[in-house]
Design an enzyme around this catalytic site. Structure first.
Site, mmCIF file in Angstrom:
data_model
loop_
_atom_site.group_PDB
_atom_site.id
_atom_site.type_symbol
_atom_site.label_atom_id
_atom_site.label_comp_id
_atom_site.label_asym_id
_atom_site.label_seq_id
_atom_site.Cartn_x
_atom_site.Cartn_y
_atom_site.Cartn_z
ATOM 1 N N GLU A 177 0.832 -1.213 0.000
ATOM 2 C CA GLU A 177 0.000 0.000 0.000
ATOM 3 C C GLU A 177 0.864 1.260 0.000
ATOM 4 O O GLU A 177 0.529 2.250 -0.645
ATOM 5 C CB GLU A 177 -0.920 -0.012 1.231
ATOM 6 C CG GLU A 177 -2.048 0.992 1.167
ATOM 7 C CD GLU A 177 -3.065 0.684 0.084
ATOM 8 O OE1 GLU A 177 -3.491 1.650 -0.597
ATOM 9 O OE2 GLU A 177 -3.432 -0.488 -0.096
ATOM 10 N N LYS A 200 2.000 1.994 -3.586
ATOM 11 C CA LYS A 200 0.947 1.975 -4.611
ATOM 12 C C LYS A 200 0.851 3.353 -5.265
ATOM 13 O O LYS A 200 0.028 4.179 -4.886
ATOM 14 C CB LYS A 200 -0.388 1.580 -3.969
ATOM 15 C CG LYS A 200 -1.485 1.228 -4.963
ATOM 16 C CD LYS A 200 -2.762 0.827 -4.231
ATOM 17 C CE LYS A 200 -3.837 0.385 -5.208
ATOM 18 N NZ LYS A 200 -5.103 0.051 -4.504
ATOM 19 N N GLY A 235 -4.239 -7.772 -3.845
ATOM 20 C CA GLY A 235 -5.057 -6.751 -4.456
ATOM 21 C C GLY A 235 -4.292 -5.525 -4.922
ATOM 22 O O GLY A 235 -4.596 -4.955 -5.969
ATOM 23 N N ASP A 270 -4.274 -4.119 -8.748
ATOM 24 C CA ASP A 270 -4.692 -2.746 -9.045
ATOM 25 C C ASP A 270 -3.641 -2.007 -9.866
ATOM 26 O O ASP A 270 -3.953 -1.320 -10.847
ATOM 27 C CB ASP A 270 -4.943 -1.978 -7.748
ATOM 28 C CG ASP A 270 -6.312 -2.246 -7.149
ATOM 29 O OD1 ASP A 270 -7.091 -2.998 -7.760
ATOM 30 O OD2 ASP A 270 -6.599 -1.701 -6.069
ATOM 31 N N LYS A 290 -12.217 -2.336 -11.529
ATOM 32 C CA LYS A 290 -11.452 -1.169 -11.098
ATOM 33 C C LYS A 290 -9.951 -1.435 -11.014
ATOM 34 O O LYS A 290 -9.516 -2.542 -10.722
ATOM 35 C CB LYS A 290 -11.954 -0.695 -9.728
ATOM 36 C CG LYS A 290 -13.346 -0.119 -9.752
ATOM 37 C CD LYS A 290 -13.676 0.640 -8.484
ATOM 38 C CE LYS A 290 -13.793 -0.237 -7.278
ATOM 39 N NZ LYS A 290 -14.273 0.517 -6.096
ATOM 40 N N PHE A 340 -2.822 -21.121 -3.684
ATOM 41 C CA PHE A 340 -1.948 -20.013 -3.292
ATOM 42 C C PHE A 340 -2.182 -19.599 -1.842
ATOM 43 O O PHE A 340 -1.286 -19.074 -1.182
ATOM 44 C CB PHE A 340 -2.182 -18.801 -4.195
ATOM 45 C CG PHE A 340 -1.589 -18.932 -5.581
ATOM 46 C CD1 PHE A 340 -0.223 -18.903 -5.764
ATOM 47 C CD2 PHE A 340 -2.401 -19.071 -6.689
ATOM 48 C CE1 PHE A 340 0.335 -19.017 -7.033
ATOM 49 C CE2 PHE A 340 -1.875 -19.186 -7.956
ATOM 50 C CZ PHE A 340 -0.503 -19.154 -8.137
ATOM 51 N N THR A 353 0.046 -20.625 1.579
ATOM 52 C CA THR A 353 1.253 -19.975 2.088
ATOM 53 C C THR A 353 0.991 -18.559 2.588
ATOM 54 O O THR A 353 1.927 -17.831 2.926
ATOM 55 C CB THR A 353 2.327 -19.927 0.984
ATOM 56 O OG1 THR A 353 1.778 -19.306 -0.187
ATOM 57 C CG2 THR A 353 2.791 -21.333 0.627
ATOM 58 N N HIS A 383 -17.239 1.756 3.678
ATOM 59 C CA HIS A 383 -16.250 2.594 3.000
ATOM 60 C C HIS A 383 -16.337 4.067 3.386
ATOM 61 O O HIS A 383 -15.565 4.870 2.872
ATOM 62 C CB HIS A 383 -16.411 2.479 1.473
ATOM 63 C CG HIS A 383 -15.880 1.202 0.911
ATOM 64 N ND1 HIS A 383 -16.410 -0.014 1.233
ATOM 65 C CD2 HIS A 383 -14.861 0.951 0.045
ATOM 66 C CE1 HIS A 383 -15.755 -0.965 0.583
ATOM 67 N NE2 HIS A 383 -14.814 -0.405 -0.137
#
Length: 361
Positions: A139, A142, A172, A176, A209, A236, A239, A326
Site C-alpha cells: 500500500e 501503490k 489486491g 490494481d 477497477k 496459493f 502460504t 467505506h
C-alpha cells in the site's frame, strides 16, 4: 458579443434526427431509421439536432466488456493450459498457430520468493519467452512511480497488445497497479489477474477497477478496465499468513451481512475451520468436513460480488452494497498505515452497525 446556447438544444429528443451506423465494404456510414440494414449494423447511434449556432451531434456508443473469472486447480502444473490460454474461447486455434508465446509477468516480490521458481519452471516447460518483474506491491508503494516502472519494462520487452496479455500475480495492490499500467499501455492492453490472497480472490480480482494512491488519497488515480480473465487457484492461500486469511473472511462476512444468509451461516459454523485450513481441500484435508464449506463460501462470495458489480461496472450508481464500510475506511487506511484495507473497512462497519446494538446514534 456573447453567444448563449440553450442547454436543451443539443439533445436526442423528438426534435433530433437519429442515424444508425452501418458498415458496408469496410466503410461506416450513417443511415436514417427508414433505411434497410444491408451491412454490419453497430449498436452505436448518432443524433443530430440544430442549435442557434449550428449543428450538434450526440453520440450514444455502448461499451461492452467481456471477461472471465475462472476457478481452477493446479494452475502452475505444466500440463495445465489455463495460465496461457484460459482467457480465450478457442485455445486450440491459438496453440496451433506456431507463434512463440510471450508473456510479461508482474509479481509481488514476496509472492516471488515463494512461487518464483515454480512459475519459472512452468514457463520454461511450456517454451514461453518471458520477463518476470518482481515488485514491492505494498500500500505504501501503490503509486504512479510503480506504474511507470512497469510500463518502461513492458516497452523494453515488447508485446503484441492483442494476443499477449500482461500477467499480474499477487494480492489486491499488485492487481490494481498492473491493471492501471495495462490500461495505459497503448491505450489498453489486455491483462490477466492471478490473486494470491483471499481478499484479492473474492474482491479485487473479480471487478473492473484499477488504480493507485495519489496526494495521500486512496486510489485517487485509476479507471474501470476489467482484465481479460482472472484465474482463481485456492492453493496459493496455503502460504498466506493466517492474519490475511482472517482479513479475507471479514470481507466475505461483509457480503454475507449485506445479502446472503446462507453465506453467513457457513461462516458462522465453519469459519474457524476455514481459517485454520486456509481454504485448502487437497491432500490430507481432502475429506475434511470443511472442504465443501471452502468451495461453497468462495463461490457464493464471488457470485454475490458479481451480482452487484456487473450491472454497475462503472459505478454510475454510487449507492452500492459492496461499499458498506467505506465511509471512513479510506481515511483510516491512508492515515494509519498500520491498518490494511480489510481492517479499515470493518472498522468502518462499526459506526453503521452500532445503533442497531444500542451502542450509538
Amino acid at each position: 458579443m456573447s453567444h448563449v446556447t440553450d442547454c436543451n438544444d443539443c439533445d436526442h429528443s423528438d426534435k433530433s434526427k437519429e442515424f444508425k451506423l452501418v458498415q458496408i465494404n469496410g466503410t461506416w456510414t450513417r443511415q436514417g431509421e427508414d433505411c434497410g440494414d444491408s451491412g454490419r449494423l453497430s449498436s452505436a447511434r448518432i443524433f443530430e439536432s440544430s442549435t442557434a449556432n449550428g449543428l450538434c451531434w450526440t453520440v450514444v456508443s455502448p461499451i461492452v466488456f467481456t471477461y472471465k473469472i475462472v476457478q481452477c486447480e493446479n494452475l502452475l502444473d505444466p500440463t495445465n493450459d489455463t495460465l496461457l490460454f484460459g482467457h480465450v474461447d478457442n485455445c486450440k486455434e491459438l496453440k496451433g498457430h506456431g507463434k512463440t508465446i510471450k508473456r510479461f509477468i508482474v509479481i509481488d516480490e514476496t509472492v516471488h520468493e515463494v512461487y518464483g521458481d515454480k512459475i519459472t519452471a512452468y514457463l520454461k516447460a511450456r517454451n514461453v519467452t518471458y520477463k518476470m518483474l518482481p515488485l514491492p506491491t505494498t500500500e505504501e508503494n501503490k503509486s504512479m512511480q510503480l506504474v511507470m516502472k512497469i510500463l518502461e519494462e513492458v516497452h523494453k520487452f515488447g508485446i503484441d497488445r492483442r494476443s499477449e496479455p500482461i500477467l499480474a500475480i499477487g494480492g489486491g495492490v499488485c492487481l490494481d497497479i498492473v491493471g492501471l499500467a495495462a490500461s495505459l499501455y497503448r491505450r489498453r492492453t489486455p491483462y490477466i489477474r492471478v490473486p494470491t490472497t483471499l481478499l484479492a480472490y473474492i474482491d479485487a480480482s473479480v471487478g473492473a477497477k484499477n488504480g493507485v494512491n495519489f496526494a495521500n488519497c486512496k486510489n485517487k488515480l485509476g479507471g474501470y478496465i476489467p482484465p481479460a480473465a482472472a484465474f482463481l487457484d485456492r492453493s496459493f492461500l496455503a502460504t498466506v499468513p493466517r492474519r490475511h486469511i482472517s482479513n479475507g473472511l471479514a470481507e466475505m462476512l461483509k457480503m454475507a451481512l449485506m445479502k446472503h444468509r446462507g453465506l453467513f451461516e457457513i461462516l458462522e459454523t465453519k469459519g474457524p475451520d476455514l481459517l485454520e485450513s486456509k481454504f485448502q481441500t487437497q491432500g490430507e484435508t481432502e475429506t475434511a468436513n470443511w472442504a465443501q464449506a471452502a468451495s461453497e463460501s468462495t463461490r457464493i462470495a464471488i457470485e454475490t460480488m458479481l451480482e452487484e458489480l456487473a450491472p454497475n461496472l462503472w459505478e454510475d450508481d454510487l449507492d452500492r452494497l459492496v461499499d458498506f464500510g467505506h465511509l471512513i475506511s479510506p481515511e483510516l487506511e491512508m492515515t494509519l498505515q498500520y491498518y490494511r484495507f480489510d481492517y479499515s473497512i470493518h472498522f468502518g462497519h462499526s459506526p453503521t452497525c452500532s445503533p442497531f446494538k444500542g451502542l450509538g446514534s
